[in-house]
Write an enzyme that holds these catalytic residues in place. Sequence first.
Site, PDB file in Angstrom:
ATOM      1  CB  SER A 156     -11.019 -17.943   2.759  1.00 27.86           C
ATOM      2  OG  SER A 156     -10.871 -19.271   3.144  1.00 27.86           O
ATOM      3  CE  LYS A 202      -6.623 -19.777   3.310  1.00 27.60           C
ATOM      4  NZ  LYS A 202      -7.577 -18.683   3.172  1.00 27.60           N
TER       5      LYS A 202
END
Length: 789
Positions: free
Chosen positions: A686, A729
């Site tokens: 990611s 996140k």
Amino acid sequence: MSNSGELKTDVMRETLPLLPLRGLIIFPYMVSPFEVARDKSISALEEAMLYDRLIILSSQRQAKVYEPYPEPGDIYEVGTMAEIKQLLKLPDGTIRVLVEGRCRVNINCYQQTEPHYRVKFDVIAECSEKNVETEALMRSTLYQFEQYIKLSKKIPPEVMTSVNNLEDPGRMADIITSNLNLKLEEKQEILEAVHPRERLEKLCSFLVKEIDILEMERKIHLRVRKQMEKTQKEYYLREQMKAIQKELGDQDDRTAEVEELRNKLAQLNLPEEVEEKALKEIDRLAKMPPMSAEAVVVRNYIDWILVLPWSKLTEDRLDVTTAEQILNEDHYGLEKVKERILEYLAVCQLTKQLKGPILCLIGPPGVGKTSLAKSVARAINRKFVRFSLGGVRDEAEIRGHRRTYVGAMPGKIIQIMKQAATKNPVILLDEIDKMSADFRGDPASALLEVLDPEQNCAFGDHYLEVTFDLSKVLFITTANTYQGIPRPLLDRMEVINISGYTEEEKLEIAKRHLLPKQTKDHGMTMDELIIPDLVLRQVINGYTRESGVRSLERQLAGVCRKAAREIVQTSKKPIRVTKTTLHKFLGTEKYHYNVAEEQDQIGLATGLAWTEVGGDILTIEVTLVKGKGQLILTGKLGEVMRESAQAAYSYIRSRASELGINEDFTEHYDLHVHVPEGAIPKDGPSAGITIATAIVSALTNRPVRKDVAMTGEITLRGRVLPIGGLKEKVLAAYRGGIKKVIAPRENQKDLEEIPANITRKLDIELVESMDDVWRQALAPISEGASTLN
Ligand SMILES: Nc1ncnc2c1ncn2[C@@H]1O[C@H](COP(=O)(O)OP(=O)(O)OP(=O)(O)O)[C@@H](O)[C@H]1O
Ligand SMILES: [Mg+2]
């Protein structure tokens, strides 16, 4: 009446009185007594006594006829002439006679019937001729008779000696016959057989038959006796054992114990199969010496059977409103899980039974999975038992050991049922992702049976040997990650994800649940300890780093402890916790979250990472060093992350001219990518777009905007692929002071999970390609910056 002259030559007489015998036959040469009661017979005797004491004795065909008539042939034609040896009148009017048989006679006609019979007769001459055949017959008869005597044991052995000495075959046959226990007809047959050979043959066949019968009798007798002996022996031994045990002082206890077990069993209303098995074991126990090792094993087994809740149920509370109230009371937030549980209860309320999905709660530590399961049990009013599967690696731990093993026990599942003491508890199978398998078998495969609603109505435990019904149990399982859960198990469960809490949620949980609980545990009231929100936030951010609230709870406990001490020492109430007192109580802050950079920088991009304890900000630095176009990667990057960096690098090289990068930079420079906090391992794809952005920034000298953070996987064509953990996140970005988050478009669905108050304040850009990323993230070329050339 005859005169006395005729008396001398008795055999010459033509007529004699006849006495019909009942049920017996007198043979020639035989001396035997009998009793006479009938008037007619007495009269016949009297006449005989008057003359030469001779009388004809012949048997009635049927003994029970009182007045036999000669005409229909009630009396046999062949009889015996006998001499009366003795007469004895008995007080009751009957007469006892002793007679001796003389010879066979054939009755020709009845001369007189009143007052007694008088008959005309012929004497049947005896033939005493002997030849080989008769000799052989005699021997064989003797042999048979000997056998007979041995078997019957009713005839005195002297008879044998006297018979042995006989020479005359006819006579021998007569004497033997009179000693045998034959039927009347058979004896009569022998009486009627004139020729000795014929007589012996008949006798022989009767003897054989009799011997057969006697043999059979003997066998039966033996068998019966053996059996008798056996039971007698057992009885005797058992009595002896009882006596011994009594001496030892435990017999009474033992019978009482066995009786008690039987009574208990009868009251329990067990399934038939189980009851049978238990009864059998109790019987076995009763026969064993009480102190033997085996008795202990059996006793243990019976105890297990008796203690298990085979049919005991508690009543469910299927009221959804109350259940909701209870769930909310115990836990803040967790809306999705609560909703699912309430839906489930609603269905049960309609169908009137609790059967259905096995819930699996997956989430990071300390988010309340275990305590939620407990709360579910409270909500539906069931017993709650917890079984941690962490470290279980033996199938036998789930299913038990066979009883043949020393110290065998039922498996955990059955042990839990015992603990629950009802057939329908809530069972929490905690940490099923921490199970492991080894050579002793895979515990997961045993769990498959437990967790399959089609199969678990007959769960087989090795120890119990009878099946147990688990279908009424509500199973809830928990795990921290998907990875550890065996696929087939995962397949049987309905997974509910619990993600970490946001700071806001933690704050609420602290205020509503953790603080009240901790102050109470420390003997204070909520009024005596005042912690403002600001300080609570500081505890959350500065002293804990977690998705759940476990260490928050610990820190709050720490605050309570210190406050309690203060109260005791200074008796000052209430205690108000400020930022400074917090420092005093808990020491300096342990954590600080990464925050956005102070200013835009070249070759430094901000990424977002997901960790076990929630999200965090991650900076990525890229710098050019003299070299030959190599890509250097540092910062403890995992394989996937390295490859992701390679992909980003290749993609940028392929588009170098478009991006305004001098294509032969590889001739002069190496590219060094570093991810700080180098000691912490990092992995995953990611960070792809972040690395790419940092590289482009370094190569083009365009700074990356300080308030932008990004996450997304990169492909060689520059597409942006979706990632996981967006909620955590985004929360980290918000906490870190980021203004804009760049995320893959395909993650749009995850935005729903993020609390609205955060999405409102953050600018979330969903992108599809790297060009979009750069448009958002790169600042214009700063003045004075030198470009590569
Ligand atoms: N939403 C919540 N509301 C109130 N208390 C909570 C909430 N979430 C967690 N807690 C509290 O946090 C503590 C830890 O929770 P719990 O032990 O259930 O975590 P867990 O998810 O089972 O963790 P692990 O995966 O480590 O087993 C408990 O005291 C629980 O009451
Ligand atoms: Mg737990």
